[in-house]
Motif scaffolding. Structure first.
Motif, PDB file in Angstrom:
ATOM      1  N   ASN A  36       0.842  -1.237   0.411  1.00  0.00           N
ATOM      2  CA  ASN A  36      -0.039   0.171   0.405  1.00  0.00           C
ATOM      3  C   ASN A  36       0.777   1.329   0.470  1.00  0.00           C
ATOM      4  O   ASN A  36      -0.105   2.349  -0.252  1.00  0.00           O
ATOM      5  CB  ASN A  36      -1.040   0.005   1.165  1.00  0.00           C
ATOM      6  CG  ASN A  36      -1.938  -0.883   1.387  1.00  0.00           C
ATOM      7  OD1 ASN A  36      -2.346  -1.544   0.377  1.00  0.00           O
ATOM      8  ND2 ASN A  36      -2.070  -1.453   2.279  1.00  0.00           N
ATOM      9  N   SER A  82     -12.314   3.701  -2.098  1.00  0.00           N
ATOM     10  CA  SER A  82     -10.874   2.838  -1.743  1.00  0.00           C
ATOM     11  C   SER A  82     -10.292   3.967  -2.844  1.00  0.00           C
ATOM     12  O   SER A  82     -10.727   4.758  -3.649  1.00  0.00           O
ATOM     13  CB  SER A  82     -10.201   1.743  -2.229  1.00  0.00           C
ATOM     14  OG  SER A  82     -11.360   1.086  -1.766  1.00  0.00           O
ATOM     15  N   ILE A  98      -8.120   2.177  -7.102  1.00  0.00           N
ATOM     16  CA  ILE A  98      -6.593   1.155  -6.524  1.00  0.00           C
ATOM     17  C   ILE A  98      -5.750   1.250  -7.770  1.00  0.00           C
ATOM     18  O   ILE A  98      -5.541   1.076  -8.480  1.00  0.00           O
ATOM     19  CB  ILE A  98      -8.017  -0.004  -6.251  1.00  0.00           C
ATOM     20  CG1 ILE A  98      -7.774  -0.655  -7.985  1.00  0.00           C
ATOM     21  CG2 ILE A  98      -8.532  -0.258  -5.452  1.00  0.00           C
ATOM     22  CD1 ILE A  98      -8.526  -2.077  -7.429  1.00  0.00           C
ATOM     23  N   SER A 123      -4.750  -7.072  -2.603  1.00  0.00           N
ATOM     24  CA  SER A 123      -5.347  -5.855  -3.795  1.00  0.00           C
ATOM     25  C   SER A 123      -5.106  -5.857  -5.390  1.00  0.00           C
ATOM     26  O   SER A 123      -5.555  -5.324  -6.056  1.00  0.00           O
ATOM     27  CB  SER A 123      -4.053  -3.907  -3.064  1.00  0.00           C
ATOM     28  OG  SER A 123      -3.557  -4.247  -3.181  1.00  0.00           O
ATOM     29  N   ASN A 178      -5.019   3.516   0.118  1.00  0.00           N
ATOM     30  CA  ASN A 178      -6.421   3.322   1.108  1.00  0.00           C
ATOM     31  C   ASN A 178      -7.371   1.884   0.394  1.00  0.00           C
ATOM     32  O   ASN A 178      -7.987   2.833   0.373  1.00  0.00           O
ATOM     33  CB  ASN A 178      -6.773   4.368   1.247  1.00  0.00           C
ATOM     34  CG  ASN A 178      -7.616   3.891   2.604  1.00  0.00           C
ATOM     35  OD1 ASN A 178      -7.835   2.929   3.427  1.00  0.00           O
ATOM     36  ND2 ASN A 178      -8.439   5.386   3.392  1.00  0.00           N
ATOM     37  N   ILE A 179      -7.412   0.920   0.570  1.00  0.00           N
ATOM     38  CA  ILE A 179      -8.871   0.248   0.126  1.00  0.00           C
ATOM     39  C   ILE A 179      -9.439  -0.422   1.106  1.00  0.00           C
ATOM     40  O   ILE A 179      -9.259  -0.397   2.456  1.00  0.00           O
ATOM     41  CB  ILE A 179      -8.031  -1.671  -0.101  1.00  0.00           C
ATOM     42  CG1 ILE A 179      -6.686  -1.075  -0.597  1.00  0.00           C
ATOM     43  CG2 ILE A 179      -8.718  -2.299  -0.636  1.00  0.00           C
ATOM     44  CD1 ILE A 179      -6.874  -0.959  -2.710  1.00  0.00           C
ATOM     45  N   ASN A 180     -10.561   0.215   0.644  1.00  0.00           N
ATOM     46  CA  ASN A 180     -11.786   0.143   1.743  1.00  0.00           C
ATOM     47  C   ASN A 180     -12.634  -1.179   1.034  1.00  0.00           C
ATOM     48  O   ASN A 180     -13.510  -1.232   0.032  1.00  0.00           O
ATOM     49  CB  ASN A 180     -12.513   1.147   1.167  1.00  0.00           C
ATOM     50  CG  ASN A 180     -14.192   1.416   2.114  1.00  0.00           C
ATOM     51  OD1 ASN A 180     -14.923   0.795   2.802  1.00  0.00           O
ATOM     52  ND2 ASN A 180     -15.053   2.220   2.051  1.00  0.00           N
TER      53      ASN A 180
END
Length: 487
Positions: free
Chosen positions: A210, A233, A253, A282, A224-226
């Motif tokens: 990340n 994201s 992403i 991801s 920032n992966i939601n």
């Protein structure tokens, strides 16, 4: 006459046996080393036509490095000993010996002793150390002749160390658990830049993926992966020296930096795809469109849609400063997944999208479990078959020549402990090596040949500084087989 025939037949058989023995002879001789060279009097090194090898009683190896074009150095333990010793394996002298340096402590040992849990070499006499002891605990920059610089007392989350070194080894980004901030340390001037952004557990759980430095290390992107709502994201961009925010929460992403340092490719999500689950990394998340952010103009471009039922499957790959490779997959309703379908080249300058359908012939077996990389003009696609075997499909984007290698095995190549395994290693722009059935093969796609065969499982291959030799480590039962092979 009958007796003469028997004699002739007998002589003929002897001659045939001699010729066969000569043809299969491996020109092997055994050289025994004395006790002054190594403590084990049974040590033997086998000297072949283009290699030397040693079936060792060493059962632990780390910190592998070539110290010149003839000699490999590494740290290891022998059976019944808990102490690491420094060994040197010399091709010209045909010796494996204890290094004289093994009797001396490294300069950082007086401060950290046995407390070191992670050691990363930045430059000569310059190390990044994570220590976990009573007196010394945390992340330190240690330079010879200088007092250790403490960067943070705690950088551990879920038993993982949260730091990432830039490719040029000029900076390190890390998460200070106590201050709850990402910080960037410059090894040259000892300055620390602080990133003012709220960091959630999603970023911390996969910190190294990340966090990404730009090609020259001047900027840092934070993804920032939601995982509750994937289309929310985002990623932000900061100056790696100042901590200044240059872009905040751009929707998308997998940001990938271009080599000109000012462009970022990413994948945009218009919808939450049913195949994107909380457990997926991801890298394997699918999105709807490929986007491109220009840090200089602060503008975003999007490639065209790929049509109904198609999505972007993997992070984009930069081919040059203005062109990207985009991997696309088609949805299979019965399998509820996207299967690899094609690769496009998108030109940012003229906003054109070119389908490389003519480059790919047999891709139906790749599915969705694959990784794709570009090196020079070669496109490498790693995939797993249903029986768990690994394959590499390689395409030369210039000649359109395509070849597939099945049942290949991963190996490490840079000497770091627990390093991620790779399935091939470039030797020249048009030549690479791979491992198949415990043999090391070298190929240029049109032809390939066996360079070295081991009795164990190949776990590490390290190229000499002048690229003329390989140091090969194989696991054989509880111990290691070591070999230096001429390329």
């Amino acid at each position: 006459m009958k007796g003469n025939k028997i004699v002739l037949i007998f002589c003929g058989l002897i001659l045939v046996a001699f010729i066969m023995a000569k043809s299969f002879k491996d020109d092997i001789k055994v050289i025994s080393l004395g006790n002054d060279q190594y403590q084990n009097s049974e040590l033997e090194i086998v000297d072949g036509e283009n290699f030397i090898k040693y079936a060792s009683k060493i059962n632990s190896i780390e910190a592998v490095k070539w110290i010149n074009d003839n000699t490999v150095e590494f740290k290891g333990k022998t059976k019944g000993s808990d102490n690491l010793q420094i060994f040197q394996f010399n091709y010209n002298d045909k010796k494996l010996s204890l290094s004289n340096d093994s009797k001396k402590d490294e300069f950082y040992s007086k401060d950290f002793k046995e407390d070191i849990k992670s050691l990363q070499k930045i430059a000569e006499d310059n190390y990044l150390i994570y220590a976990q002891g009573k007196d010394k605990r945390g992340l330190f920059n240690v330079k010879k002749g200088h007092k250790p610089v403490v960067l943070a007392k705690n950088i551990k989350y879920n038993d993982k160390l949260l730091f990432k070194i830039s490719d040029d080894k000029k900076k390190v980004a890390y998460y200070d658990i106590d201050d709850k901030n990402i910080k960037i340390y410059n090894f040259a001037n000892n300055q620390i830049a602080k990133i003012d952004e709220e960091i959630n557990n999603g970023v911390l759980s996969d910190f190294k993926k990340n966090i990404s430095f730009s090609y020259e290390g001047g900027y840092l992107a934070i993804a920032n992966i939601n995982r509750e709502n994937f289309k929310e994201s985002n990623f932000s961009v900061y100056g790696a020296d100042s901590g200044k925010r240059y872009a905040e929460k751009l929707m998308g992403i997998n940001p990938v930096w271009g080599k000109d340092n000012l462009k970022i490719a990413f994948t945009y999500m218009e919808n939450n795809s049913v195949v994107n689950t909380k457990e997926k990394s991801s890298y394997n998340l699918v999105g709807d469109r490929a986007g491109f952010f220009n840090l200089k103009t602060r503008k975003i471009k999007y490639a065209q849609n790929f049509g109904e039922g198609f999505k972007v499957m993997k992070p984009s790959i930069w081919k040059d400063n203005n062109r990207m490779l985009i991997t696309v997959g088609k949805y299979n309703k019965e399998q509820n997944k996207y299967n690899f379908n094609r690769v496009y080249i998108y030109n940012i300058e003229n906003n054109t999208l070119a389908d490389l359908a003519g480059y790919f012939k047999n891709i139906d077996n790749i599915g969705d479990n694959f990784k794709i990389e570009l090196s020079d003009s070669y496109l490498y696609i790693y995939s797993k078959s249903k029986d768990g075997g690994k394959s590499i499909k390689i395409m030369d984007l210039e000649s359109r020549y395509e070849k597939e290698y099945n049942n290949v095995h991963g190996f490490t190549t840079n000497g770091e402990v627990n390093n991620e395994k790779i399935l091939y290693k470039n030797l020249k722009p048009n030549e690479f090596l791979y491992v198949h059935n415990d043999g090391i093969y070298i190929t240029d796609l049109k032809s390939n040949y066996l360079k070295y065969k081991t009795y164990g499982n190949v776990i590490g291959i390290y190229e000499s500084p002048d690229k003329s030799r390989l140091f090969i480590i194989s696991k054989y039962e509880e111990n290691y087989e070591l070999a230096i092979v001429n390329i």
